[in-house]
Motif scaffolding. Structure first.
Motif, mmCIF file in Angstrom:
data_model
loop_
_atom_site.group_PDB
_atom_site.id
_atom_site.type_symbol
_atom_site.label_atom_id
_atom_site.label_comp_id
_atom_site.label_asym_id
_atom_site.label_seq_id
_atom_site.Cartn_x
_atom_site.Cartn_y
_atom_site.Cartn_z
ATOM 1 N N THR A 3 0.805 -1.221 0.000
ATOM 2 C CA THR A 3 0.000 0.000 0.000
ATOM 3 C C THR A 3 0.843 1.279 0.000
ATOM 4 O O THR A 3 0.312 2.365 0.187
ATOM 5 N N SER A 8 -5.731 -2.153 7.232
ATOM 6 C CA SER A 8 -6.883 -1.993 8.141
ATOM 7 C C SER A 8 -6.687 -2.680 9.489
ATOM 8 O O SER A 8 -7.338 -2.303 10.459
ATOM 9 N N ILE A 59 -5.108 3.285 7.244
ATOM 10 C CA ILE A 59 -5.307 4.434 6.367
ATOM 11 C C ILE A 59 -5.106 4.001 4.921
ATOM 12 O O ILE A 59 -4.545 2.940 4.654
ATOM 13 N N THR A 108 -3.727 4.816 0.847
ATOM 14 C CA THR A 108 -2.415 5.192 0.321
ATOM 15 C C THR A 108 -2.233 6.710 0.228
ATOM 16 O O THR A 108 -1.133 7.220 0.443
ATOM 17 N N GLU A 167 -13.246 -5.694 11.533
ATOM 18 C CA GLU A 167 -14.259 -6.615 10.981
ATOM 19 C C GLU A 167 -15.639 -6.312 11.555
ATOM 20 O O GLU A 167 -16.652 -6.774 11.030
ATOM 21 N N ARG A 209 -12.730 1.438 13.074
ATOM 22 C CA ARG A 209 -11.367 1.625 12.576
ATOM 23 C C ARG A 209 -10.339 1.288 13.632
ATOM 24 O O ARG A 209 -9.239 0.878 13.307
ATOM 25 N N ARG A 260 -10.483 -12.821 7.817
ATOM 26 C CA ARG A 260 -11.459 -12.518 6.765
ATOM 27 C C ARG A 260 -11.831 -13.772 5.997
ATOM 28 O O ARG A 260 -10.958 -14.508 5.535
ATOM 29 N N PHE A 301 -14.022 -13.435 3.397
ATOM 30 C CA PHE A 301 -14.636 -12.893 2.188
ATOM 31 C C PHE A 301 -14.460 -13.868 1.025
ATOM 32 O O PHE A 301 -13.481 -14.624 0.986
ATOM 33 N N CYS A 361 -16.543 -2.249 2.938
ATOM 34 C CA CYS A 361 -15.961 -2.696 4.204
ATOM 35 C C CYS A 361 -14.718 -3.559 3.949
ATOM 36 O O CYS A 361 -14.437 -3.958 2.826
ATOM 37 N N GLY A 362 -13.997 -3.829 5.032
ATOM 38 C CA GLY A 362 -12.828 -4.703 4.933
ATOM 39 C C GLY A 362 -11.540 -3.938 4.718
ATOM 40 O O GLY A 362 -11.301 -2.901 5.338
ATOM 41 N N SER A 363 -10.735 -4.464 3.853
ATOM 42 C CA SER A 363 -9.370 -3.974 3.622
ATOM 43 C C SER A 363 -9.323 -2.483 3.287
ATOM 44 O O SER A 363 -10.194 -1.959 2.610
ATOM 45 N N SER A 364 -8.238 -1.842 3.733
ATOM 46 C CA SER A 364 -8.060 -0.398 3.527
ATOM 47 C C SER A 364 -7.561 -0.050 2.134
ATOM 48 O O SER A 364 -7.348 1.119 1.832
ATOM 49 N N ARG A 365 -7.363 -1.028 1.286
ATOM 50 C CA ARG A 365 -6.744 -0.799 -0.030
ATOM 51 C C ARG A 365 -7.389 0.345 -0.801
ATOM 52 O O ARG A 365 -8.567 0.313 -1.114
ATOM 53 N N GLU A 366 -6.600 1.342 -1.126
ATOM 54 C CA GLU A 366 -7.096 2.463 -1.921
ATOM 55 C C GLU A 366 -7.251 2.042 -3.381
ATOM 56 O O GLU A 366 -7.842 2.755 -4.192
ATOM 57 N N HIS A 367 -6.727 0.847 -3.670
ATOM 58 C CA HIS A 367 -6.924 0.278 -5.006
ATOM 59 C C HIS A 367 -8.417 0.124 -5.308
ATOM 60 O O HIS A 367 -8.788 0.062 -6.468
ATOM 61 N N ILE A 424 -12.957 3.718 6.131
ATOM 62 C CA ILE A 424 -11.708 3.888 5.375
ATOM 63 C C ILE A 424 -12.018 4.032 3.888
ATOM 64 O O ILE A 424 -11.437 4.871 3.195
ATOM 65 N N ASN A 441 -10.914 7.132 1.492
ATOM 66 C CA ASN A 441 -10.121 6.891 0.283
ATOM 67 C C ASN A 441 -10.832 7.424 -0.954
ATOM 68 O O ASN A 441 -10.212 8.016 -1.839
#
Ligand code: SF4
Lengths: 476, 202
Positions: free
Chosen positions: A38, A135, A150, A152, A231, A235, A436, A438, B79-85, B106, B110
């Motif tokens: 990231t 996260s 946070i 990128t 989850e 945050r 996770r 998912f 929800c979930g991962s912070s990836r800005e992707h 998040i 983003n």
């Protein structure tokens, strides 16, 4: 002075400029953790704008996500066969070198999952603000730090200014009363909390975990719980620091020493939430009522006691929740009313920033000692860091796992995220100590049951989903 | 960044709750070191079969919804991962805004930093927009950031919340970093008053 929560104290101590009138607060960041996935675009932005990293001395980079965990070759080197991953790791090396940031490079003695190494090195300390482009930065809140993930763009903000723009979140007290029964662990507490509030229940909040059951937990257990705050949509999750915290930090490489330690300790003792401090919301759970938990669906909120049966979408009132459950059961290929106990699994994954610390490995090893992994089941044990790996090997845990027929790997995120070669095949079932479940998280088409290290280890032995309590009692 | 003011677009309904960022862009696409090309992988496992053929049922593959620029997700989008992707991928796939009843913290942050508008509407409006979009793929709505309004085809305008600072940045097309860089004096002052708590270079 009005009574304050731990969160309010840490927040107030880090205000560079208060917000208000539509402006966010400017928050100072004490520790910025960086990893290869990231951060590249953030460094690119710094280069484009001709900016430096303001405080390389408050920044630490590691490699964990796209790194292979395959055993070292005879040359002692961990082979990186994926060209794209190799290039990404190379960019991390270049960025760290160009901007003067310390880097725990692949395979070196302190490298590991970003949320394992911070606490391990004593960098994570009570009262700090900690961020990372990840996260699960919420993990560090176990020490009474305000720690959150946070994006990128924000990584670039912190690199360039050591500050973040933030609106003040609300606070939620998450109280866990009572005591855990043998075989029931911190992982089961957090899975039960998320099953109760749902994956969006904590949105907009910072959690503070409290109550008898939380106080009784080790730091590792508290980290497991804070880790999964995200989850539940929060945050950050925090625990007011106490003697357990201080004992854990003392003597670690970056922990304060001598007179500095005494001063730090005096400051840390002022941090816990004051009696009578007010939270915006509250959730209460009774640890005495808890059993080992397991997820059946495709988000961490779809969890249940391991002895329960898969819920029936037709019994769900809310239309969109029913649709979500239908979709999840179809993906998992499970039937309403079906028990999960006794269900065969293909893979057992013991690892990730939720459950890959030495305590987690000791728990798993305790059950696996002298036993064999069931035929046809692949069992991966992936330590969270090189330090954890070295400690486990010093204790002989690696031998217990290997003799049982499990794979003992190098440190990294591994099958938690399936971007490093460790992954499920389509349709495979895994029981996993990660965070996770998912769709596709552990490999495209792969199916995940989240559970504790004890449940995962018991399942590894039997080859089918197993309640660990019987085995734990037999060993007592 | 391009300033955002007012735009109209067609809706793409994807009314699934708790859409996580792993679905928006799976981790195996995160081995990149830039932002290019992520749009092609947006929702890839929902969008394509293993052999790469488009799944005809998936909304983004239906011809009537091609060119839609406003995605409507279910509750708790991102929800979930912070990836800005995730916002990079959505924008790469042509989306300018996402509508939901609420967003994960998040993801919302983003999205705002990249000019992808997260538009929060109440549940009734959310339901109405989904059925409008499902009944008529040509359904068009208008977003006006300055007035914070979303105008439905029947002319009804609903307001949506956005923090004043992000709004200002988006209207001007400036990133938020500049604001922080201008605070050099305040940051230096804070650092003098608050000696280091941590030093990773020891
Ligand atoms: S172990 Fe999993 S959740 Fe933790 S940092 Fe790595 S990828 Fe993220």
């Amino acid at each position: 002075m009005t009574a304050q929560t731990l969160f309010e104290k840490v927040w107030n101590q880090h205000i560079v400029q208060p917000g208000g009138e539509g402006l966010p607060a400017v928050l100072y960041i004490d520790l910025h953790l960086v990893h290869e996935v990231t951060s590249p675009q953030a460094f690119t932005l710094l280069r484009e704008k001709g900016l430096k990293v303001r405080r390389p001395d408050k920044t630490l980079a590691t490699m964990d996500h796209s790194t292979p965990t395959t055993p070292r070759g005879i040359d002692g080197v961990i082979p990186v066969t994926d060209a794209q991953a190799a290039a990404q790791l190379e960019v991390m090396r270049k960025n760290a070198a160009d901007f003067g940031i310390p880097l725990y490079d692949l395979g070196t003695r302190n490298q590991g999952i970003v949320h394992v190494i911070g606490p391990e090195q004593g960098l994570t300390q009570p009262g700090m603000t900690i961020v990372c482009g990840d996260s699960h930065t919420s993990t560090h809140g176990a020490f009474g730090a305000l720690a959150f993930g946070i994006g990128t763009s924000e990584v670039a903000h912190v690199l360039a200014t050591q500050c973040l723009l933030q609106y003040k979140p609300k606070t939620m007290a998450v109280r866990v009363d009572g005591r855990l029964h043998p075989g029931v662990t911190a992982k089961d507490i957090i899975l039960a909390i998320i099953a109760k509030i749902g994956v969006g229940g904590g949105t907009g909040y910072v959690f503070e975990y409290m109550g008898e059951a939380i106080r009784a937990l080790s730091m590792e257990g508290r980290m497991t719980i804070c880790n999964m705050s995200i989850e539940g949509g929060a945050r950050a999750g925090m625990v007011s620091p106490d003697e357990t915290t201080f004992e854990w930090v003392a003597g670690r490489p970056y922990a304060p020493k001598g007179a500095d330690w005494d001063r730090a300790l005096a400051r840390w003792r002022t941090l816990p939430t004051d009696d009578g401090a007010v939270f915006d919301n509250e959730v209460v759970l009774d640890a005495d009522q808890l059993t080992p938990m397991i997820t059946y669906g495709t988000n961490p909120g779809m969890g249940m006691p391991i002895t329960a049966t898969v819920p029936d979408p037709d019994q769900v009132g809310d239309v969109s929740a029913k649709m979500a459950l239908d979709k999840a059961l179809k993906y998992m290929d499970l039937q309403p009313g079906q028990p999960l106990l006794g269900k065969p699994v293909d893979v057992v994954f013991i690892g990730s920033c939720t459950n890959s610390r030495i305590g987690d490995l000791r728990e798993a090893a305790r059950l696996m000692r002298g036993r064999k992994v069931a035929d046809g089941v692949r069992v991966m044990v992936v330590p969270g860091s090189q330090q954890v790996k070295a400690q486990a090997e010093a204790e002989g845990l690696d031998r217990i796992f290997k003799e049982a027929g499990a794979e003992w790997r190098e440190a990294g995120c591994s099958m938690c995220i399936a971007m490093n070669g460790d992954q499920l095949a389509p349709g495979q079932y895994a029981i996993s100590t990660s965070n996770r479940n998912f769709e596709g998280r552990q490999g495209k088409g792969g199916r995940t049951f989240l559970a504790s290290p004890l449940t995962a280890a018991a399942t590894a032995i039997n080859g089918v989903i197993t309640d660990p309590r019987q085995l734990v009692l037999e060993m007592a | 960044m391009e300033p955002i003011r007012k735009f109209s677009g067609r809706l793409v309904p994807l009314p699934i709750n708790d859409i996580d960022t792993d679905q928006i862009i799976p981790a195996r696409y995160l081995k990149v070191t830039d932002k290019a090309g992520l749009g092609a992988a947006c929702f890839t496992d929902w969008r394509y079969e293993a052999d790469g053929t488009p799944k005809p049922d998936f909304i983004m593959n239906q011809p009537e919804y091609q060119g839609g620029t406003i995605l409507i997700g279910g509750h708790n989008f991102g929800c979930g991962s912070s990836r800005e992707h995730a916002p990079w991928a959505l924008m790469g796939a042509g989306f300018k805004a996402v509508i939901s009843t609420y967003f994960a913290d998040i993801f919302r942050n983003n999205a705002l930093k990249n000019g992808l508008l997260p538009i929060v509407v109440d549940e009734a409006t959310h339901r109405q927009l989904i059925s409008l979009a499902q009944e008529d793929p040509q359904t068009q709505v208008t977003v006006d950031l300055a007035t914070q309004t979303l105008t439905l085809p029947d002319g009804r305008a609903v307001t949506f919340p956005i923090d004043a600072f992000s709004k200002e940045c988006l209207l001007k097309g400036v990133d938020q970093l500049g604001f922080l860089l201008d605070l050099e004096a305040e940051i230096a002052h804070y650092e003098r008053e608050n000696p280091a708590r941590v030093n990773t270079l020891g």
